[in-house]
Structures are given as C-alpha cells and as structure tokens.
Design an enzyme around this catalytic site. Structure first.
Site, PDB file in Angstrom:
ATOM      1  N   TYR A  17      -8.323  10.117   9.803  1.00  0.00           N
ATOM      2  CA  TYR A  17      -9.404   9.389  10.486  1.00  0.00           C
ATOM      3  C   TYR A  17      -9.626   9.852  11.921  1.00  0.00           C
ATOM      4  CZ  TYR A  17      -9.105   6.257   6.516  1.00  0.00           C
ATOM      5  OH  TYR A  17      -9.108   5.755   5.254  1.00  0.00           O
ATOM      6  N   TYR A 144      -8.051  -4.055   2.540  1.00  0.00           N
ATOM      7  CA  TYR A 144      -7.881  -2.595   2.525  1.00  0.00           C
ATOM      8  C   TYR A 144      -6.927  -2.266   1.391  1.00  0.00           C
ATOM      9  CZ  TYR A 144      -6.492   2.143   3.541  1.00  0.00           C
ATOM     10  OH  TYR A 144      -6.237   3.490   3.409  1.00  0.00           O
ATOM     11  N   ASP A 245      -1.917  -6.792  -4.165  1.00  0.00           N
ATOM     12  CA  ASP A 245      -1.536  -5.516  -3.561  1.00  0.00           C
ATOM     13  C   ASP A 245      -0.489  -5.810  -2.482  1.00  0.00           C
ATOM     14  OD1 ASP A 245      -1.282  -3.203  -2.112  1.00  0.00           O
ATOM     15  OD2 ASP A 245      -3.428  -2.820  -1.921  1.00  0.00           O
ATOM     16  N   LYS A 274       4.870   2.113   0.218  1.00  0.00           N
ATOM     17  CA  LYS A 274       5.399   2.115   1.590  1.00  0.00           C
ATOM     18  C   LYS A 274       6.906   1.888   1.665  1.00  0.00           C
ATOM     19  CE  LYS A 274       1.092   0.918   3.920  1.00  0.00           C
ATOM     20  NZ  LYS A 274       0.804   2.048   4.798  1.00  0.00           N
TER      21      LYS A 274
END
Ligand code: PMP
Length: 434
Positions: A17, A144, A245, A274
């Site tokens: 990004y 997200y 999630d 993660k």
C-alpha cells in the site's frame, strides 16, 4: 546490506500500500529478537506492532525455533494431496480441541486472505445442494478480510483497500457495523438491520462474515459480544453460514483465546492465521465441522474446490505447533490483561487532546482515534526517532505489542505516542495528511 543493494531494493521492491513514486524509505532490519528490531545503522526499535499483529510471543521464540529445526532435518515440503504428516495432524487436533465446540475439521492454507477465500467457497458449496441461488455474502461495514478478490469483496470498500478495483470485485451486501461498542449497554434493536437483510436477501445469501468483537484494519473498533450471540441465532434460523474471521483476534489478542469466546458462540466456519505460527512463517487454517463437511460433500464437485501447492507445509505447521506450545508455556491471559490495564490507564488521558476523538483498549490492543487521517510517513519518522516501531493508519495511532513485552518497553511506546500528539498540538510535527 550494502548501500548499492539497499538503493536497488528501495527503487525496485514494492511495499504494501505504499506510493510507487515516493515511498516511505524502508528501514534495513538485520535482526529481530524478543520485542526488538535491530537496524543496520545500529538503531534498536521496540516493536509495538507485533510484526503486523502476528508475533504474539516475540521474535525468535525458542520453542518455535526448536520445532522448526527438528522438522527441517526430517523433510522439506511434501504435497498434501494423498499424504499426511505428524505436525499437521497434531496441529489440527490441537486447533479443533481449543476452538469453540463443533469446529472439528481443519483445512490448512497459506495466508489469512486465502483462508477467507476457502471459507467463502465452503459456504457457497454448502448452499449448492440446498439453495443454489445462494452465492453472495452479507457482511458489516468497517470490516477487513484480506487482499484476494473474494476477501476484498467482503472488506468495506470505504476502508480504502480496494482503490479503483471495485469493478473487478464481486458485489456483496453490506449492513452497518455492529453499533454498540464493547462495554456499552446492550440494546436488542441493534440486530434489526441484520434481521431485515437476512429476510430480504435470504434467497441470495450463502453466508454472513465478520471479524468477531474487534474490527482491526477497519479502525481497531471493539463491539458488544452480544451482537455475535444474536447473529449466531439469526444465521441459524435462516440457514445462512456464519463465518467468524479470527485471523487478527485469535490466540488471545483480545483477552480471550478467541474473540468468539466472549460470546460463547461457535460459528460454522472460523478462519485463523497471523498468530497461528507466532508470526514465524505464513500459515492459516480454516476450521469447520460436520454440517459443512456434509454439505460440501453433497455439492456437485463432492470435494472442496481448493488445494494449494504448499498446503500444510511441514515447516509451517511445525512453527504452529511450536507457537501453540509456547502459548501453553506462560500465562498469556495474565500478560494480556496486564497490558490491557497499562494501556487503559496510560492512553485514557490522551482523549483530552483536541486532536483526539477517542481512545480505546481491549486486550493487548490500544488505539487512539485521531480526528483526521494521519500522515503515516511523518509520524513514523518521529516514532522511529523515539526508538519505537509503530505504524499508524487511517485515523488510528495504535499499539499492538507482543504479549511478552516488558512494562518499560510498553511505556516507551505509550510515551512516544504522547510526545507525537503533543508535538502535533504545538505544531512541531505535521502528523495529519495535508
Ligand atoms: N482477516 C483479517 C481479520 C485480517 O486482519 C487480515 C490481515 N490483516 C486478513 C484477514 C488477511 O490476512 P493475510 O494478510 O495473512 O492475507
């Protein structure tokens, strides 16, 4: 690395990004240990980001290294079609034992985004034999879920992660983010919008996906767990697959092992990533149970349409085994609670600044919501000067430390944020985007 190589990298290696014309100069990190990043210019930075939210036990945890070293000598990658190995079996058994009831089955994948793709496929394939018109997803604003196309489609376009790619991404159905914050009084009316959307789009919706309790990249927003309990009931009533999630929230980050545990619920599908390997190497897992297994089996393909080359990579699952053992080796819950208390006490006074909208803390996550979008490069330059690695985004300056951080290092992060904000108030630091 030498200057020539660093110059090549800065000119040709893309960063997430970041501007391609005027990127933030990437810092040359040569070593990471515990909660410290060591740079080639001799500087040491306390990592308050946990390697993008993954390094929960700190860098180079000996138990993770030992499991990986053992595995490295046994075998490299082997294909997972038709083969199984002990570290994969052991991690799968541990995950199904520690996650909420009913999540008995495990599908290993490469990254968080891919885990989300798999979860979406599971839901669509489940619905195929029941109501094939159900192919879309319902989700909440502010979410997200990753950067692959399916994951992007359920990520709030307003979060700025899709740029002008909108036309390329499947169109899903969005409702408001869960409106009642964590800790505020519950109001059952908060479920009306979800109920109405399920009623209205019931012929189209395969699943409902959201991040339980904490929306991470959407702004470190914490909401009432009762929302999850009510959503569990509603999705069951409509036979819509409920996907939680837990890629950012899993493994203790919010103060419970999984954020779903705050609500005592079990989703139909849970995604993990993660912290699964303690941030050592990329790996994700999709947990599900009897209902989805049988539903996918009834689909025309009779199998889940996904099978990545590096599925259940032995080194990656060994890192996960090490990380799960590391989690058992200390009182992570007490550590997270301690971090939470410090962050609550230390960040609250910052809310008095005219530049700050609100401060929020849950578990080992502390966020300062600013009144305007921040200038990441300017803030980062100041913060690295203070000896900390924090990377503000959107309107948010936040601290997301490894659970093993010392009080001294945590307070260094907090003090740096305080100095940043007071420097902005005095006009010495231009921390907002122009
Ligand atoms: N879901 C959530 C909730 C996340 O926070 C992230 C990553 N920030 C992802 C999915 C995507 O994971 P990855 O970056 O490993 O693809």
């Amino acid at each position: 690395m030498n200057n020539e190589l660093l110059t090549f990298a800065r000119n040709h290696v893309w960063h997430p990004y970041d501007s391609l014309k005027d990127p933030i100069p990437a810092l040359d990190v040569v070593r990471a240990a515990g909660t410290t990043l060591y740079l080639s210019d001799g500087r040491e930075l306390t990592d308050g980001m946990s390697g993008w939210w993954s390094v929960c036990h700190g860098y180079g945890h000996p138990v993770i290294i030992s499991e990986m070293e053992k595995q490295l000598r046994r075998m490299s990658h082997v294909m997972f079609a038709g083969l199984i190995h002990e570290p994969a079996a052991e991690v799968a058994r541990r995950l199904s034992a520690m996650t909420p009831q009913g999540l008995s089955d495990v599908f290993f994948a490469d990254s968080g985004s891919v885990a989300v793709e798999i979860a979406l496929k599971m839901a669509v394939q489940y619905q195929e034999s029941r109501m094939p018109s159900r192919k879309r997803f319902l989700t909440v604003r502010g979410g997200y879920h990753g950067d692959t196309l399916g994951a992007m489609s359920v990520t709030d376009p307003g979060n700025g992660f899709s740029g002008s790619l909108g036309w390329y991404i499947p169109e899903q159905i969005f409702i408001s983010r869960p409106g009642i914050p964590f800790g505020a009084p519950w109001d059952a009316g908060a479920m009306d919008e979800l109920h109405e959307a399920l009623e209205r789009y019931q012929d189209e919706i395969a699943g409902f996906i959201l991040e339980p309790v904490m929306q991470g990249a959407g702004g470190m927003y914490f909401y009432h767990p009762e929302y999850l309990r009510a959503a569990r009931k509603l999705t069951r009533d409509y036979d819509v697959i409920f996907i939680c999630d837990e890629i950012a929230t899993g493994f203790g980050r919010t103060g419970e092992m999984f954020a779903c545990d705050y609500a005592g619920i079990s989703p139909d599908i849970m995604t993990l990533g993660k912290g699964l390997t303690g941030g050592m190497i990329s790996l994700s897992a999709v947990l599900t149970g009897d209902k989805i297994r049988e539903g996918v089996h009834r689909s025309s393909a009779r199998a889940l349409m996904h099978g990545p080359t590096f599925m259940a990579n032995p080194l990656a699952v060994s890192a996960a085994l090490g990380s799960l053992k590391a989690l058992e080796s200390y009182d992570w819950r007490a550590r997270v609670h301690h971090i939470e208390e410090i962050l609550k006490r230390e960040l609250a006074p910052l809310a008095a600044s005219p530049l700050v909208r609100e401060t929020r803390v849950l578990g080992a996550v502390g966020a300062v919501e600013m009144r305007q979008p921040v200038h990441t490069a300017a803030m980062q330059a100041f913060l690295t000067g203070e000896g900390v690695w924090l990377r503000p985004f959107g309107n948010i300056v936040y601290i997301y430390p490894p659970f093993v951080i010392t009080d001294e290092d945590l307070l260094r992060c907090v003090r740096s944020v305080e100095k940043l904000i007071s420097g902005m108030e005095k006009g010495v630091i231009r921390g907002f985007r122009e």
